[in-house]
Write an enzyme that holds these catalytic residues in place. Structure first.
Site, mmCIF file in Angstrom:
data_model
loop_
_atom_site.group_PDB
_atom_site.id
_atom_site.type_symbol
_atom_site.label_atom_id
_atom_site.label_comp_id
_atom_site.label_asym_id
_atom_site.label_seq_id
_atom_site.Cartn_x
_atom_site.Cartn_y
_atom_site.Cartn_z
ATOM 1 C CD GLU A 108 -25.785 -5.378 17.602
ATOM 2 O OE1 GLU A 108 -24.908 -5.543 18.463
ATOM 3 O OE2 GLU A 108 -26.892 -4.879 17.839
ATOM 4 C CB CYS A 123 -18.731 -12.079 18.950
ATOM 5 S SG CYS A 123 -20.271 -12.185 19.873
ATOM 6 C CB CYS A 130 -33.029 -13.135 21.868
ATOM 7 S SG CYS A 130 -32.660 -14.583 22.894
ATOM 8 C CB CYS A 134 -31.889 -12.354 29.529
ATOM 9 S SG CYS A 134 -31.630 -14.116 29.213
ATOM 10 C CB CYS A 137 -30.200 -9.334 27.232
ATOM 11 S SG CYS A 137 -29.510 -9.635 25.597
ATOM 12 C CB CYS A 353 -25.927 -8.929 22.957
ATOM 13 S SG CYS A 353 -24.651 -9.629 23.973
#
Ligand code: SAH
Length: 363
Positions: A108, A123, A130, A134, A137, A353
């Protein structure tokens, strides 16, 4: 808030095997390729200028290049490795692209417009998925798939620039999309260098923010390589127990080392640091936690960016109540901490995100 997804019919098409080099990658070998054909070296710069500064979308657009050269370029190089799988527009002008990469992965990137003023911020993502994990997220739910290439990072910038009318320019970059940018520094830094080219996008490094989960060694590497970028460190908690629960990589790094590395970066760069703090209702938004954060930051030339949580479906975390958020901000302000609340631009489409990628998995 309304939005209109636009599906690109090309996105689902079977990809032909692709041997052409990615011309947006600074390591594509374009200059050498031109040299082998007896072309002057300045042509590499002219081609980059067409792509970055003049928004050419194909070699055919580069009308001052010899026609034969344009078709030779087309045979050996490609400009676009991604297709737009979903394009969303919010009524505040925010636009979000879900890009399908050549291997079918999706990332994205977002264009944010200021209501007044010329600020046009993009952004961008640095990785597919990832590894940081976290807990709140969406990007890390399935772990990391791979690093983005330099060319894929540059391509996000150019795809977003193409959404602007001809008289508008991108002004700021935030590396706050999917992924941990400091885990992919080797590919990110050449892409950000490209973005600064005065004959291309011309975005000065002072207008580029890299947001990190807080990897001390990588912060030091960034400081040694280029301390000119604005660094944002995602804290989310001011003590090790809670931070390790929310940001599991903290178990290995520890808060003290993260803060020490941030301080070293500040000493080298002389630029005010930003600390991000996602407010999760009932988890890290109490008066005591605000006081602890103020103590942790005490005396630092820092800005705290408080981000009300964007709920991710299927996750147990909640937005803070207005009262809790205001109390949190009041405590920080009373302690003399510079604080700002990140405005919710394109709230509907800019949700969390990595969320669009998951929602759009069916496209
Ligand atoms: N890996 C980098 C970039 C992540 S995105 C980092 O950790 O900083 C930028 C910020 O958005 C991070 O602070 C991240 O924790 C935060 N974020 C992630 N999911 C969110 C959500 N659902 N709501 C609000 N902020 C979120």
């Amino acid at each position: 808030m309304t939005f209109e997804p636009t599906l690109d019919p090309v996105a689902g098409a079977a990809a032909a095997p692709e041997a052409r080099r990615h011309v947006l990658d600074p390591a594509s070998g374009l200059a050498a390729w031109l040299g082998q054909r007896g072309q002057p070296a300045w042509r590499a710069g002219a081609i980059r200028r067409w792509l970055h500064g003049r928004r050419a979308q194909s070699f055919a657009d580069m009308t001052d290049l010899p026609r034969g050269l344009r078709s030779e370029l087309d045979a050996d190089f490609r400009i676009w490795t991604t297709t737009v799988a979903v394009h969303q527009r919010a009524d505040d002008g925010t636009e979000k692209l879900l890009l399908a990469l050549a291997d079918g992965q999706r990332i994205e990137c977002v264009l944010l417009r200021e209501e007044d003023g010329d600020r046009r911020t993009v952004c961008i993502s640095s990785q597919v998925g990832c590894a940081m994990g976290c807990v709140f997220c969406a990007s890390g739910i399935d772990g990391v798939v791979r690093n983005l290439t330099t060319g894929e990072i540059v391509e996000q910038l150019l795809r977003l620039a193409l959404l602007l009318p001809g008289d508008e320019r991108l002004s700021h970059i935030v590396v706050m999309g999917m992924g941990e940018p400091l885990a992919n520094l080797d590919r990110l830094l050449p892409a950000l260098a490209e973005a600064q080219d005065p004959e291309g996008l011309g975005i000065s490094q002072r207008r580029i923010t890299i947001s990190t989960v807080g990897l001390p060694q990588a912060i030091d590497r960034l400081g040694a390589a280029n301390p000119g970028y604005h660094l944002a460190v995602s804290l989310h908690a001011a003590d090790d127990d809670l931070r390790t629960r929310l940001v599991p990589v903290n178990k290995a790094t520890g808060l003290a080392d993260v803060m020490a590395a941030a301080d070293r970066y500040w000493e080298t760069s002389g630029r005010r640091l930003t600390f991000e703090y996602v407010l999760l209702g009932g988890v890290n938004d109490s008066r005591e936690q605000a006081e602890r954060l103020a103590r942790l930051l005490g005396g630092r030339a820092a800005l705290v960016n408080v981000i009300p949580y964007n709920a991710v479906s299927g996750m147990p975390w909640k937005e803070p109540t207005t009262a809790a958020r205001e109390q949190f901000l009041d405590v920080l302000r009373a302690a003399g901490v510079n604080v700002q609340v990140r405005r919710r631009k394109g709230a509907r489409i800019d949700a969390a995100c990595g969320q669009l990628r998951r929602l759009a998995a069916k496209f």
